[in-house]
Write an enzyme that holds these catalytic residues in place. Sequence first.
Site, mmCIF file in Angstrom:
data_model
loop_
_atom_site.group_PDB
_atom_site.id
_atom_site.type_symbol
_atom_site.label_atom_id
_atom_site.label_comp_id
_atom_site.label_asym_id
_atom_site.label_seq_id
_atom_site.Cartn_x
_atom_site.Cartn_y
_atom_site.Cartn_z
ATOM 1 N N ASP A 1 28.389 -27.176 56.849
ATOM 2 C CA ASP A 1 27.355 -27.666 57.754
ATOM 3 C C ASP A 1 26.299 -28.445 56.970
ATOM 4 O O ASP A 1 25.692 -27.936 56.039
ATOM 5 C CB ASP A 1 26.700 -26.475 58.461
ATOM 6 C CG ASP A 1 25.961 -26.867 59.715
ATOM 7 O OD1 ASP A 1 25.245 -27.876 59.684
ATOM 8 O OD2 ASP A 1 26.078 -26.160 60.733
ATOM 9 N N SER B 1 24.290 -29.922 65.426
ATOM 10 C CA SER B 1 25.524 -29.258 65.003
ATOM 11 C C SER B 1 26.400 -28.810 66.169
ATOM 12 O O SER B 1 27.625 -28.742 66.031
ATOM 13 C CB SER B 1 25.194 -28.033 64.136
ATOM 14 O OG SER B 1 24.577 -28.401 62.941
ATOM 15 N N ASP C 1 23.393 -26.125 55.290
ATOM 16 C CA ASP C 1 22.507 -26.781 56.255
ATOM 17 C C ASP C 1 21.108 -26.166 56.241
ATOM 18 O O ASP C 1 20.098 -26.873 56.220
ATOM 19 C CB ASP C 1 23.130 -26.656 57.645
ATOM 20 C CG ASP C 1 22.251 -27.188 58.756
ATOM 21 O OD1 ASP C 1 22.130 -28.414 58.878
ATOM 22 O OD2 ASP C 1 21.681 -26.368 59.503
ATOM 23 N N ASP D 1 29.616 -31.569 59.627
ATOM 24 C CA ASP D 1 29.267 -31.959 60.984
ATOM 25 C C ASP D 1 28.228 -33.077 61.016
ATOM 26 O O ASP D 1 28.184 -33.875 61.939
ATOM 27 C CB ASP D 1 28.775 -30.753 61.800
ATOM 28 C CG ASP D 1 27.791 -29.892 61.030
ATOM 29 O OD1 ASP D 1 27.459 -30.228 59.878
ATOM 30 O OD2 ASP D 1 27.350 -28.870 61.583
ATOM 31 N N HIS D 2 27.405 -33.159 59.963
ATOM 32 C CA HIS D 2 26.355 -34.185 59.895
ATOM 33 C C HIS D 2 25.769 -34.195 58.493
ATOM 34 O O HIS D 2 26.083 -33.342 57.661
ATOM 35 C CB HIS D 2 25.251 -33.891 60.915
ATOM 36 C CG HIS D 2 24.646 -32.529 60.741
ATOM 37 N ND1 HIS D 2 23.766 -32.221 59.727
ATOM 38 C CD2 HIS D 2 24.831 -31.354 61.415
ATOM 39 C CE1 HIS D 2 23.429 -30.950 59.787
ATOM 40 N NE2 HIS D 2 24.064 -30.385 60.798
ATOM 41 N N HIS E 1 18.123 -33.443 60.436
ATOM 42 C CA HIS E 1 19.416 -34.047 60.156
ATOM 43 C C HIS E 1 19.255 -35.547 59.956
ATOM 44 O O HIS E 1 18.198 -36.110 60.220
ATOM 45 C CB HIS E 1 20.389 -33.803 61.312
ATOM 46 C CG HIS E 1 20.711 -32.377 61.544
ATOM 47 N ND1 HIS E 1 21.395 -31.935 62.660
ATOM 48 C CD2 HIS E 1 20.438 -31.257 60.823
ATOM 49 C CE1 HIS E 1 21.542 -30.628 62.604
ATOM 50 N NE2 HIS E 1 20.959 -30.194 61.499
#
Length: 504
Positions: free
Chosen positions: A66, A117, A329, A370-371, A466
């Site tokens: 993540d 996410s 993350d 995811d990012h 993000h």
Amino acid sequence: MKTTFSISAIALAASLAASTTAMAQDLPPVQASSDWFKAGETTVEEIIARAQNTGRAKNVILMIADGNGIGTNYATRLYVGQQLGKLGEEHVLPYETNGFYNGIVKTYNINAQTPDSAPTAGSMNTGVKQRFNMINVGGTGIHNECDTVAGNELTTFAEIVAAEGKSVGIVTTARLTHATPAAVFAKTANRNWEDSVPEGCTAQKDIASQLVDGLKSGLIDIALGGGSRYFVPKGAVTPNGGKGHRPDGKDLLADVEAAGIQYASNRAEFDALDLSRPIFGMWTDSHTSYEADRPAEEPSLVDMTKKAIDFLSQNEDGYYLEIEAGRVDHANHAGNFARTAADGMMWTEAVAMADEMTDDKDTLIIVTADHEHAIAFNGYCGRGTPIQGLCYNVSKTEIAHADDLALADDGKPYSVISYANGSGSILKKGEGENDYSGSRPEVTQEEAMDLDYLQQALVPMASETHSGEDVAVYAKGPWAHLVDGTLEQNVIFHIMNYAVRNGE
């Protein structure tokens, strides 16, 4: 495990080797004898000799770090290499070898340039791009509006393969009800409805209840991570010594155990699990500990990965396993790269473990994120500069960095990594509501290398955000070569789905 090369591919590689050797004879010795030149030749030979695996995937492992976008991954690569005694830049992470195909993934959500996410993980699990802060709800579903869920529920990859006899597993260092693990099984108008839904909401259950339903129905066979507080009545003591959060007073852990599903709340219970029965394990009330702080009684991500594969491999029809390194993350959100890096290093070891335990012939492994985060890399730093520390100047005569720190125009050194926003902002709040001012504090290398150091940021925010940047995707195993070019994130589902239905 390595895939066997075809005879034609080997012949082609031999032909290439002969041609490049002939060319090298016409080059000056300083070039032809260079280790870089020779390594380049070898890499091309390996790429040409790579065989495409068009067999059918019995097993699929989707590994999501993540927030581990291309920038964060670069920093992790340097960190891991430096922990191994290298300068760092030359290090190769387990999924960066020529055994993996790779591509670039566009991560935006239907209605968001910078993604969340929940819908990013949801898109990989359903093949459909989704809306910000929602999980596996498509069509006209609207965030936070429960009555828009009915009729818009998306079928997940887990549901598809479970109906065909495969087992399903989830491993995460976040709460099991958090966005990325929940994307395996949940459908919700709000990713934050982890232990309750609004009054009058009948179109869906809370995420914890959906997980328990999945365990009891046989959709999910093993789930390992954190988050026990959402399965215990509000005020009641959790197995991890905290307080439950559920406002409805339900004890979902009692329901799970009554259904014959094993529950483990610590390392000793984890080690004693019986692999002949479904498994549910949570080691913490909320997210698991950061790797840098993880106590011995908590299994690591590698431990959980091994347990899950050992368990799922018993099914002759195969399995689907999603593995998330969720705290990469969270440390980025905190602006604390040292903890990001430690979790990232454990993540790379989990990928290596999954690869070692499986066979390329029948197991498709996809490694992605995811990012990305609002992470940046500053200055012209010399080779081997500690990635979590301050930038050293480039040496004129040596390969490794010079001994003096690079200075900005304000005369102060700066960290290699910074964030565009976050709690490490150099701007501090004044007396007025919107009064922010300040200048960069002077930091020593020792201070910057401390585990708790927050990298300097620009825009003041309680939590770093993000980024909308692309992320990388790597794959090996059946149909891994379909991971190619620049892909929409939802295509990952379609590659997994194609791999389990096509080939011999």
